[in-house]
Motif scaffolding. Structure first.
Motif, PDB file in Angstrom:
ATOM      1  N   THR A   1       0.989  -1.323   0.099  1.00  0.00           N
ATOM      2  CA  THR A   1       0.140   0.046  -0.119  1.00  0.00           C
ATOM      3  C   THR A   1       0.892   1.294  -0.128  1.00  0.00           C
ATOM      4  OG1 THR A   1      -1.467  -1.332   1.297  1.00  0.00           O
ATOM      5  CG2 THR A   1      -1.881   0.933   1.200  1.00  0.00           C
ATOM      6  N   PRO A   2       1.026   1.893  -0.919  1.00  0.00           N
ATOM      7  CA  PRO A   2       1.717   3.086  -1.171  1.00  0.00           C
ATOM      8  C   PRO A   2       1.521   4.323  -0.052  1.00  0.00           C
ATOM      9  CG  PRO A   2       0.297   3.425  -2.910  1.00  0.00           C
ATOM     10  CD  PRO A   2       0.104   2.027  -2.092  1.00  0.00           C
ATOM     11  N   GLY A   3       2.797   5.098   0.673  1.00  0.00           N
ATOM     12  CA  GLY A   3       2.378   5.899   1.251  1.00  0.00           C
ATOM     13  C   GLY A   3       1.813   7.140   0.768  1.00  0.00           C
ATOM     14  N   ILE A   4       1.052   7.707   1.568  1.00  0.00           N
ATOM     15  CA  ILE A   4       0.381   9.038   1.045  1.00  0.00           C
ATOM     16  C   ILE A   4       0.964  10.384   1.634  1.00  0.00           C
ATOM     17  CG2 ILE A   4      -1.848  10.464   0.703  1.00  0.00           C
ATOM     18  CD1 ILE A   4      -3.233   7.469   0.791  1.00  0.00           C
ATOM     19  N   GLN A   5       1.527  11.199   0.842  1.00  0.00           N
ATOM     20  CA  GLN A   5       2.004  12.430   1.651  1.00  0.00           C
ATOM     21  C   GLN A   5       1.168  13.695   0.860  1.00  0.00           C
ATOM     22  OE1 GLN A   5       6.172  12.867   1.980  1.00  0.00           O
ATOM     23  NE2 GLN A   5       5.959  14.945   0.828  1.00  0.00           N
ATOM     24  N   GLU A   6       0.771  14.660   1.486  1.00  0.00           N
ATOM     25  CA  GLU A   6      -0.151  15.533   1.218  1.00  0.00           C
ATOM     26  C   GLU A   6       0.700  16.957   2.029  1.00  0.00           C
ATOM     27  OE1 GLU A   6      -3.805  15.221   2.587  1.00  0.00           O
ATOM     28  OE2 GLU A   6      -4.450  13.764   1.161  1.00  0.00           O
ATOM     29  N   ILE A   7       1.165  17.829   0.943  1.00  0.00           N
ATOM     30  CA  ILE A   7       1.429  18.951   1.629  1.00  0.00           C
ATOM     31  C   ILE A   7       0.929  20.264   0.965  1.00  0.00           C
ATOM     32  CG2 ILE A   7       3.606  20.574   1.512  1.00  0.00           C
ATOM     33  CD1 ILE A   7       5.379  18.102   1.054  1.00  0.00           C
ATOM     34  N   GLU A   8       0.623  20.927   1.906  1.00  0.00           N
ATOM     35  CA  GLU A   8      -0.120  22.187   1.377  1.00  0.00           C
ATOM     36  C   GLU A   8       0.316  23.380   1.792  1.00  0.00           C
ATOM     37  OE1 GLU A   8      -4.663  23.895   2.619  1.00  0.00           O
ATOM     38  OE2 GLU A   8      -4.503  21.651   2.366  1.00  0.00           O
ATOM     39  N   GLN A   9       0.471  24.419   1.040  1.00  0.00           N
ATOM     40  CA  GLN A   9       1.145  25.680   1.535  1.00  0.00           C
ATOM     41  C   GLN A   9       0.099  26.822   1.615  1.00  0.00           C
ATOM     42  OE1 GLN A   9       4.484  26.523   2.401  1.00  0.00           O
ATOM     43  NE2 GLN A   9       3.218  28.281   3.179  1.00  0.00           N
ATOM     44  N   PRO A  10      -0.342  26.991   2.731  1.00  0.00           N
ATOM     45  CA  PRO A  10      -1.570  28.488   2.648  1.00  0.00           C
ATOM     46  C   PRO A  10      -0.731  29.799   2.233  1.00  0.00           C
ATOM     47  CG  PRO A  10      -1.554  27.109   4.787  1.00  0.00           C
ATOM     48  CD  PRO A  10      -0.307  26.612   4.005  1.00  0.00           C
ATOM     49  N   ARG A  11      -1.839  30.581   1.666  1.00  0.00           N
ATOM     50  CA  ARG A  11      -0.945  31.878   1.207  1.00  0.00           C
ATOM     51  C   ARG A  11      -0.850  32.473   2.427  1.00  0.00           C
ATOM     52  NH1 ARG A  11      -1.999  33.878  -4.034  1.00  0.00           N
ATOM     53  NH2 ARG A  11      -3.053  32.257  -5.153  1.00  0.00           N
TER      54      ARG A  11
ATOM     55  N   ASN B   1       4.309  47.554   4.817  1.00  0.00           N
ATOM     56  CA  ASN B   1       3.851  46.051   4.250  1.00  0.00           C
ATOM     57  C   ASN B   1       4.121  45.277   5.579  1.00  0.00           C
ATOM     58  OD1 ASN B   1       3.900  46.714   1.530  1.00  0.00           O
ATOM     59  ND2 ASN B   1       6.300  46.461   1.591  1.00  0.00           N
ATOM     60  N   GLU B   2       3.017  44.570   5.689  1.00  0.00           N
ATOM     61  CA  GLU B   2       2.956  43.528   6.877  1.00  0.00           C
ATOM     62  C   GLU B   2       2.756  42.106   6.205  1.00  0.00           C
ATOM     63  OE1 GLU B   2       0.245  44.801   9.930  1.00  0.00           O
ATOM     64  OE2 GLU B   2       1.186  46.561  10.104  1.00  0.00           O
ATOM     65  N   VAL B   3       3.769  41.392   6.608  1.00  0.00           N
ATOM     66  CA  VAL B   3       3.306  39.950   5.786  1.00  0.00           C
ATOM     67  C   VAL B   3       3.503  38.958   7.283  1.00  0.00           C
ATOM     68  CG1 VAL B   3       4.495  38.135   4.142  1.00  0.00           C
ATOM     69  CG2 VAL B   3       4.712  40.744   3.677  1.00  0.00           C
ATOM     70  N   LYS B   4       2.495  38.060   7.162  1.00  0.00           N
ATOM     71  CA  LYS B   4       2.527  36.875   8.026  1.00  0.00           C
ATOM     72  C   LYS B   4       2.690  35.562   7.327  1.00  0.00           C
ATOM     73  CE  LYS B   4      -0.098  34.800  11.893  1.00  0.00           C
ATOM     74  NZ  LYS B   4      -1.605  35.002  12.500  1.00  0.00           N
ATOM     75  N   VAL B   5       3.626  34.802   7.513  1.00  0.00           N
ATOM     76  CA  VAL B   5       3.892  33.679   6.702  1.00  0.00           C
ATOM     77  C   VAL B   5       2.981  32.742   7.353  1.00  0.00           C
ATOM     78  CG1 VAL B   5       5.714  32.029   5.858  1.00  0.00           C
ATOM     79  CG2 VAL B   5       6.253  34.729   6.011  1.00  0.00           C
ATOM     80  N   GLN B   6       2.561  31.903   6.698  1.00  0.00           N
ATOM     81  CA  GLN B   6       1.802  30.555   7.166  1.00  0.00           C
ATOM     82  C   GLN B   6       2.653  29.386   6.916  1.00  0.00           C
ATOM     83  OE1 GLN B   6      -1.197  30.634   8.545  1.00  0.00           O
ATOM     84  NE2 GLN B   6      -1.804  32.917   7.919  1.00  0.00           N
ATOM     85  N   LYS B   7       2.587  28.514   8.122  1.00  0.00           N
ATOM     86  CA  LYS B   7       3.477  27.280   7.882  1.00  0.00           C
ATOM     87  C   LYS B   7       2.800  26.088   7.033  1.00  0.00           C
ATOM     88  CE  LYS B   7       5.370  27.502  12.685  1.00  0.00           C
ATOM     89  NZ  LYS B   7       5.471  26.733  13.883  1.00  0.00           N
ATOM     90  N   PRO B   8       3.564  25.404   6.263  1.00  0.00           N
ATOM     91  CA  PRO B   8       3.021  24.495   5.457  1.00  0.00           C
ATOM     92  C   PRO B   8       2.239  23.520   6.038  1.00  0.00           C
ATOM     93  CG  PRO B   8       5.267  24.294   5.580  1.00  0.00           C
ATOM     94  CD  PRO B   8       5.060  25.492   6.260  1.00  0.00           C
ATOM     95  N   VAL B   9       1.149  22.860   5.829  1.00  0.00           N
ATOM     96  CA  VAL B   9       0.490  21.826   6.347  1.00  0.00           C
ATOM     97  C   VAL B   9       0.856  20.471   5.564  1.00  0.00           C
ATOM     98  CG1 VAL B   9      -1.842  20.872   6.506  1.00  0.00           C
ATOM     99  CG2 VAL B   9      -1.702  23.379   6.634  1.00  0.00           C
ATOM    100  N   HIS B  10       1.512  19.764   6.561  1.00  0.00           N
ATOM    101  CA  HIS B  10       1.980  18.430   5.931  1.00  0.00           C
ATOM    102  C   HIS B  10       1.541  17.261   6.474  1.00  0.00           C
ATOM    103  CE1 HIS B  10       5.577  15.438   5.830  1.00  0.00           C
ATOM    104  NE2 HIS B  10       5.389  15.765   4.331  1.00  0.00           N
TER     105      HIS B  10
END
Length: 184
Positions: A20-30, A152-161
């Motif tokens: 059964t292959p492994g499932i990896q999902e990476i999502e980078q919120p803006r 300029n105000e920028v808040k970086v979102q952590k990636p969802v892994h």
């Protein structure tokens, strides 16, 4: 002659693997960004130019004099004409005293005193534009601009892994075997 024989038969083992292959999902919120550009500060200051015109002499050429100026001129003219009249009468009196010497001046004095002198015609352009007195003080204009920096105000979102590991299961599809026969 018969030679004894040893007969060996083997079957190999077959291993069946199921993966059964492994499932990896990476999502980078803006990233959350906010930008703002404040307006520049602009200051403008001016001083008005000033123009002053003195038309006194031009108005005098057009005979638009003030009462005070006209009274002063008439007074001067009266004094001058009075002095000329006194001088003319004194001169004519001296000439009349010479009648005894045979001088006939009565006719000439009668012509002088009885008629006015001829006026000359002349063209005069009035007013004379060279008599206009003009003074100019130039105005000023000062412009100051102070630019404002952008915000300029920028808040970086952590990636969802998300990761689900794969599975490997194995089962024997065919077991290995050895069969030995002995023949004579």
């Amino acid at each position: 002659m018969n030679i004894p024989q040893l007969q060996i038969t083997t079957t190999r083992g077959v291993l069946g693997l199921q993966t059964t292959p492994g499932i990896q999902e990476i999502e980078q919120p803006r990233a959350i960004m906010s930008q703002e550009q404040p307006a520049a500060i602009l200051e403008i200051s001016t001083t008005r130019p000033q123009l002053s015109l003195d038309t006194t002499e031009l108005r005098a050429d057009l005979d638009l004099k003030s009462v005070f100026k006209r009274t002063e001129e008439f007074a001067q003219l009266g004094i001058q004409e009075g002095m000329e009249g006194i001088g003319r009468r004194a001169e004519q009196g001296r000439e009349l005293m010479d009648i005894a010497n045979g001088n006939n001046v009565i006719k000439q004095q009668a012509i002088e005193n009885g008629s006015r002198p001829m006026k000359s015609l002349g063209i005069k352009f009035i007013p004379n534009p060279l008599k206009l007195e003009m003074e100019i003080q130039p105005g000023t204009l000062d412009i100051n601009v102070e630019p404002q920096k952008p915000i300029n105000e920028v808040k970086v979102q952590k990636p969802v892994h998300r990761y689900t590991s794969g599975k490997v299961t194995g089962e024997m599809e065919q077991w290995p075997s050895i069969k030995i026969d002995f023949k004579w």
